[in-house]
Design a protein around this motif. Structure first.
Motif, PDB file in Angstrom:
ATOM      1  N   UNK A 160     -46.287 -41.169  62.925  1.00 58.11           N
ATOM      2  CA  UNK A 160     -46.273 -39.368  62.840  1.00 58.11           C
ATOM      3  C   UNK A 160     -46.147 -39.126  64.330  1.00 58.11           C
ATOM      4  N   UNK A 196     -53.476 -40.698  47.788  1.00 53.05           N
ATOM      5  CA  UNK A 196     -52.903 -39.835  48.976  1.00 53.05           C
ATOM      6  C   UNK A 196     -51.403 -40.575  49.270  1.00 53.05           C
ATOM      7  N   UNK A 197     -50.557 -39.785  49.457  1.00 54.15           N
ATOM      8  CA  UNK A 197     -49.402 -40.205  50.096  1.00 54.15           C
ATOM      9  C   UNK A 197     -48.925 -39.996  51.555  1.00 54.15           C
ATOM     10  N   UNK A 198     -49.243 -40.976  52.654  1.00 52.86           N
ATOM     11  CA  UNK A 198     -48.820 -40.347  53.574  1.00 52.86           C
ATOM     12  C   UNK A 198     -47.231 -40.280  54.360  1.00 52.86           C
ATOM     13  N   UNK A 199     -46.289 -40.237  53.384  1.00 53.72           N
ATOM     14  CA  UNK A 199     -45.270 -39.859  53.921  1.00 53.72           C
ATOM     15  C   UNK A 199     -44.209 -39.508  52.584  1.00 53.72           C
ATOM     16  N   UNK A 200     -42.960 -39.149  52.461  1.00 51.59           N
ATOM     17  CA  UNK A 200     -42.181 -39.273  51.203  1.00 51.59           C
ATOM     18  C   UNK A 200     -41.541 -40.384  51.471  1.00 51.59           C
ATOM     19  N   UNK A 201     -40.605 -40.115  49.579  1.00 50.39           N
ATOM     20  CA  UNK A 201     -39.894 -41.234  50.021  1.00 50.39           C
ATOM     21  C   UNK A 201     -38.587 -40.957  50.729  1.00 50.39           C
TER      22      UNK A 201
END
Lengths: 545, 301
Positions: free
Chosen positions: A268, A323-328
Motif C-alpha cells: 500500500x 473485506x478485500x484489501x485489493x481489487x483483482x
C-alpha cells in the motif's frame, strides 16, 4: 583460517549427506561437512570442540514474522501463555483480567515520569471466556496516566479513561461499530478496529505505524532470533521508508548483528507501477544481512476477526463475508509488473475465497508473463482445500502455512468461525506436501511467539490450546517439519542456494541444539533446547546476549 | 485550526469501483472549485492523477493545484493523514476523499465521526452505467460493490450516454430498490454539478445562480416562521420526496436552541449551532424536480 567444529551430530538437510560429525567453516561459509578425516584434507585448521556434545542443524529460517515483535517487548506483556522476552526472561501467562490489572499496576508503580503512557500487549480474552476489559478496569491502574493494551490479534485495543479523554473520545453520542459504549453512554474503552485505534494509539505509546520496528526493537528482535535458533528471518511487510532502510542497513551491518533480515515492502501507499520501481531500487541496496527487493500484498483480513474472504458457505456463525484489501485488477497489475521485473511477491490470504482470487490472478499473470521460477508464495493460506493446493502446484506457487495459529485459535475456529470440517483442514500441511507444493511454516511473530521448533511441533502434532488433536490427517512427520523450517522456508525466499542446509558453499548458518530433534519424539519437539546460533561463521550463545 | 466542534471541516467521501470515474470527478471538481480551497486525499493505490494544467507545484508528495487546492495520497492510514491535514495552515475549506475500489465508504464515514476536526458532508458513490449490473454479480467483488452503493447518500450514475434510455430507466429503478436512501444523479464523464458534491456553497462562498442554471439546478431558501420541531423539519426535507439533493441551514428549536440542519440525499442530521446565525435553510435540487410549494409549506411545521 579454517575452523572445524566437532558435534555430537550434524543434521544437514542435504539428502546426499544427511548426517555428519564435523563441519568446516572458512570465511563465514561452509567448506565441507563430513568426518574429521575428510575435512582435514582442506589443510591447516583449528579444531573447535565446544559443540562436541551438541547437535547442529542448519540455521532456522522463519518465513513470516515481523520485526515489530522486538519493539513490542518495550511494553508490558499481558498474554495468556508463558513467553520468553529478548533477554531470555520467561513472562508468566496471565489467566485472569485481575492478573492483567495486577501486572499493569506493578509496572505503573515503577514508572517515574507521570506523563509517559503505559502500554501492554498480547491480551487475548478468548481464553478468559471472552470477558471484556473496560476502561474502568484500566482506571484501577491509573486515572492520570494514559494506558493502552493491544490484543494478540493486533486489531483490538483496550484503553483507560485518560487515553480516551486525550483523544477527544470520552464523550456521548459516539456512533461507531468499532467503539462499544458502556451503560453510561460513553465508550467503554474497547477500540475494535485499526482505524479507531489510530486516533488513540499515539497517546498510549502505540505509534500509528505498527508495521515498522525502531532501532532498539530491531536489536531486541535479533536477540530473540538467537534464542530461537533463527539465522534468517523475514520482516513480512514494512513500509521501508528511506530512514527506516538506512537504520536497518546500519544496524544489520554491525559486526555483531546475528541474523539475516528479509524485509518485504508493504504494497500500500504507492500505485503498482511506482511500487515495482521503488522495490527494484530497494533491491539494489541489499547486503548479505539485509535482503531487500520483495513485495508483500494483503488480499483479505483474518478469520477470527471475520474479515477474511470465505467461499460458500461462509462463516459458521453466519457473520457476513469479510473485506478485500485489493481489487483483482490491481492484484493482476502488481503480479504482471513484478513477474516482468523479476520481483518476488508474497500474498497474504486467510479465507479460501482470497486464495482462489490469488490463484486465478496468478494464472492470468503467468499467461502474460511466463516465468519459470517466480516462487510467488501464499502466506497463511489457512483455509485452502486440496483443489487449491493442486492449483498451486500447477502454477509453481509456494505456500507458507500457519500451524501456530491452529494451536492458539483452532478451538475457536472449530466452535465458531468456520465449523468442524473446515477447522480440521486448516493449515493443511500434509495436503500441501502430498501435492508437491513447496511449503514453509511460520509463527507470524508477534501474533504468536517466534520459535520454528515450536511451529514444527504444532505441525507435527496439530494439538489445539485445549489439548485436542484437530485434523489428524494433516499431521506431518518430524522430518518434513524440520525441512519446512529450514529448506522449505529458504526456498520461498529464493535463498535455498545460500542457506537452509549445511552443505559446501553455503553460509555457515547453524543452530546449536542441546537435544536431537530427530530422536526426542514428536510430542517433545517444542522442548528442544537452543544453545545459540552460528551465523556466517560467527558464534552467538544465547546465554551471552 | 481550532478543534471547535461548531466548525468542523466538511468531508465528501467519493467511493465506487475501479473505472467508475472517481478520478475524473476529482479533476472536474478541482476545475470548478470556484475559489473553494479543496484538499483531495487519494487512496492507498491511487496515482495522483491530476490534470497537468491544474498542477502548480509538487513537493513532498503534495501537489499544489490552481486556486489554493492541494492533493496528496493517504497511504495506508487515512485517519493518520486526516490528523496531519487538520494541522495545515491555511486550512482547506473542504476535503474530498477518493476512496479505493475496495473501500466501503460507510466505514470511512465511521472513522471520520471519531475525529472532532471533521464532519462528513455526504457519501457520493459513482456507478458506471455500462458495467455496474455485472459488477454487483462479480463472484469476488459483487458484495463489496453492493455495499458501496448501499452506503451512498448520492449515487452518481456515470457514463449514461453509453446506455440506451430504457436501460437507464430500469437502472434507476434498480438503484432505488438497492438503496432507497440515496438520490441518483446521472452524469456523463463525471460532470456533476459541484453543488451536489459539497454543501459549502451554502456558506461564505455562496454565489447563487452562478452556474446553477447551466446544471439545471434550482435552489430556494426555506425560512421557518418561528421556533420549530427541528428534527421533524430535517426529516421532512430528507424523506419527503421534495426533489432535494442537499439542504443546509439554521432553525430555532422549540426549546429555543439554534440548530444546524444538514440534509444529504435522504440522510439528515441536526446539531447545536451558535446563536448569531439567522434562521433559513437553503435547499438544492434539480430545477424540474424541486417541489417548491411543498417545501415552503414546511416553514410552519
Amino acid at each position: 583460517m579454517i575452523t572445524i567444529f566437532k558435534a555430537q551430530k550434524i543434521i544437514t538437510m542435504n539428502s546426499s549427506r544427511p548426517t555428519a560429525t564435523h563441519v568446516a567453516v572458512r570465511d563465514g561459509r561452509i567448506l565441507g561437512v563430513g568426518s574429521m578425516e575428510e575435512l582435514a584434507t582442506w589443510g591447516e585448521h583449528k579444531l573447535d570442540e565446544q559443540f562436541s556434545d551438541k547437535v547442529l542443524m542448519p540455521g532456522l529460517v522463519e518465513g513470516h514474522a515481523h520485526t515489530m515483535e522486538g519493539s513490542l517487548w518495550q511494553k508490558i506483556y499481558c498474554g495468556y501463555f508463558d513467553r520468553m522476552d529478548p533477554d531470555g526472561k520467561i513472562w508468566s501467562g496471565l489467566k485472569t483480567i485481575d492478573a492483567v490489572i495486577e501486572r499493569l499496576i506493578e509496572a505503573e508503580t515503577n514508572m517515574i515520569d507521570p506523563d509517559v503512557p503505559l502500554s501492554g500487549w498480547q491480551l487475548d480474552p478468548i481464553y478468559m471466556n471472552n470477558e471484556r476489559v473496560t476502561r474502568h478496569d484500566l482506571d484501577k491502574v491509573s486515572t492520570t496516566r494514559p494506558i493502552g493494551v493491544l490484543h494478540a490479534s493486533g486489531h483490538i485495543m483496550n484503553v483507560n479513561s485518560m487515553a480516551l479523554e486525550l483523544a477527544g473520545l470520552l464523550k456521548p453520542d459516539i456512533n461507531h461499530p468499532g467503539i462499544p459504549l458502556g451503560d453510561d453512554g460513553l465508550p467503554n474503552g474497547e477500540l475494535k478496529s485499526p482505524e479507531v485505534m489510530t486516533p488513540v494509539g499515539p497517546h498510549v505509546g502505540f505509534d500509528r505505524i505498527m508495521t515498522d520496528c525502531d532501532e532498539a526493537g530491531l536489536r531486541a528482535f535479533a536477540k530473540l532470533c538467537v534464542r530461537t535458533g533463527v539465522t534468517t528471518i523475514t520482516d513480512l511487510a514494512a513500509r521501508l521508508t528511506d530512514d527506516g532502510v538506512e537504520m536497518m542497513l546500519r544496524v544489520t551491518g554491525e559486526d555483531n548483528f546475528p541474523t539475516r533480515i528479509v524485509p518485504f515492502r508493504f504494497f500500500m501507499g504507492l500505485p503498482p507501477e511506482e511500487l515495482i520501481k521503488t522495490v527494484v531500487e530497494l533491491g539494489k541496496k541489499s547486503t548479505d544481512r539485509l535482503r531487500l527487493g520483495k513485495i508483500k500484498v494483503i488480499a483479505d483480513g483474518s478469520i477470527q476477526g471475520f474479515s477474511a474472504r470465505l467461499r460458500w458457505p461462509g462463516y459458521h456463525n453466519g457473520a457476513p463475508n469479510g473485506l478485500w484489501y485489493i481489487t483483482p485488477e490491481q492484484l493482476l497489475e502488481i503480479y504482471n509488473l513484478s513477474l516482468a521485473a523479476d520481483i518476488q511477491v508474497h500474498t497474504h490470504t486467510n479465507g479460501d475465497q482470497a486464495t482462489e482470487l490469488v490463484l486465478d490472478t496468478m494464472e492470468a499473470a503467468l499467461k502474460e508473463n511466463p516465468s519459470a521460477d517466480h516462487r510467488f508464495t501464499l502466506q497463511h493460506c489457512q483455509l485452502a482445500d486440496a483443489a487449491q493446493f493442486r492449483q498451486m502446484n500447477n502454477l509453481d506457487m509456494c505456500v507458507n502455512l500457519f500451524p501456530n495459529h491452529h494451536f492458539y485459535w483452532g478451538d475457536e475456529h472449530y466452535r465458531l468461525t468456520v465449523g468442524p470440517e473446515r477447522a480440521e483442514r486448516m493449515n493443511a500441511c500434509q495436503t500441501a506436501l502430498a501435492n508437491n507444493v513447496p511449503m514453509a511454516i511460520h509463527s507470524d511473530a508477534p501474533v504468536t511467539p517466534l520459535g520454528p521448533l515450536f511451529t514444527a511441533w504444532c505441525a507435527v502434532n496439530r494439538i489445539t490450546a485445549s489439548g485436542r488433536v484437530q485434523g489428524e490427517a494433516e499431521k506431518i512427520s518430524i522430518a518434513d517439519a524440520l525441512f519446512a523450517i529450514t529448506m522449505g522456508a529458504a526456498y520461498t525466499l529464493k535463498l535455498d542456494g545460500e542457506v537452509g542446509s549445511i552443505e559446501v558453499g553455503k553460509h555457515a548458518d547453524m543452530v546449536v541444539l542441546e537435544d536431537d530433534p530427530q530422536s526426542i519424539g514428536a510430542e517433545n519437539l517444542k522442548d528442544v533446547r537452543v544453545w545459540g546460533i552460528i551465523q556466517g561463521g560467527r558464534i552467538f550463545a544465547a546465554e551471552d546476549l | 485550526m481550532s478543534a471547535g466542534f461548531s466548525n468542523p471541516l466538511p468531508v465528501t467521501i467519493i467511493g465506487g469501483y475501479l473505472g467508475s470515474g472517481k478520478t475524473t470527478l476529482v479533476n472536474h471538481l478541482l476545475r470548478n472549485a470556484n475559489g473553494l480551497r479543496l484538499a483531495v486525499l487519494v487512496n492507498e493505490f491511487g496515482e495522483l492523477s491530476i490534470d497537468e494544467d491544474l498542477i502548480e507545484a509538487k513537493s513532498d508528495d503534495i501537489l499544489s493545484i490552481a486556486g489554493g487546492c492541494i492533493c496528496c495520497s493517504f497511504g495506508s492510514d487515512l485517519t493518520a493523514a486526516l490528523i496531519d491535514l487538520a494541522k495545515l495552515d491555511p486550512c482547506p475549506d473542504h476535503i474530498l476523499i477518493e476512496a479505493s475500489g475496495v473501500a466501503v465508504p460507510g466505514s470511512i464515514a465511521n472513522s471520520l465521526s471519531l475525529l472532532n476536526e471533521y464532519s462528513t458532508d455526504g457519501i457520493v458513490v459513482l456507478a458506471d452505467a455500462e458495467t455496474i449490473r455485472h459488477g454487483v454479480e462479480d463472484k469476488y467483488m459483487g458484495d463489496t460493490i453492493g455495499r458501496q452503493l448501499s452506503d451512498a447518500d448520492i449515487i452518481v450514475l456515470n457514463k449514461v450516454d453509453l446506455v440506451k434510455p430504457d436501460v437507464l430507466v430500469a437502472m434507476n429503478c434498480w438503484l432505488s430498490k438497492l438503496n432507497g436512501q440515496a438520490i441518483v444523479v446521472e452524469a456523463v464523464q463525471s460532470k456533476v454539478p459541484p453543488e451536489v458534491i459539497w454543501a459549502s456553497f451554502l456558506g461564505r462562498n455562496h454565489s447563487p445562480g452562478l452556474h446553477l442554471e447551466a446544471n439545471h439546478l434550482g435552489m430556494l431558501t426555506l425560512r421557518p416562521v418561528g421556533p420549530i420541531d427541528v428534527a421533524a423539519l430535517a426529516k421532512s426535507l430528507a424523506e419527503g420526496d421534495l426533489g432535494i439533493i442537499r439542504a443546509k441551514g439554521f432553525a430555532t428549536s422549540n426549546e429555543g436552541k439554534k440548530t444546524l440542519i444538514q440534509v444529504v440525499g435522504r440522510r439528515w442530521e441536526t446539531s447545536p449551532a451558535a446563536d448569531n446565525f439567522e434562521d433559513g435553510i437553503v435547499c438544492l435540487g434539480f430545477k424540474d424536480a424541486l417541489n417548491r410549494a411543498a417545501i415552503a409549506d414546511l416553514a410552519d411545521l
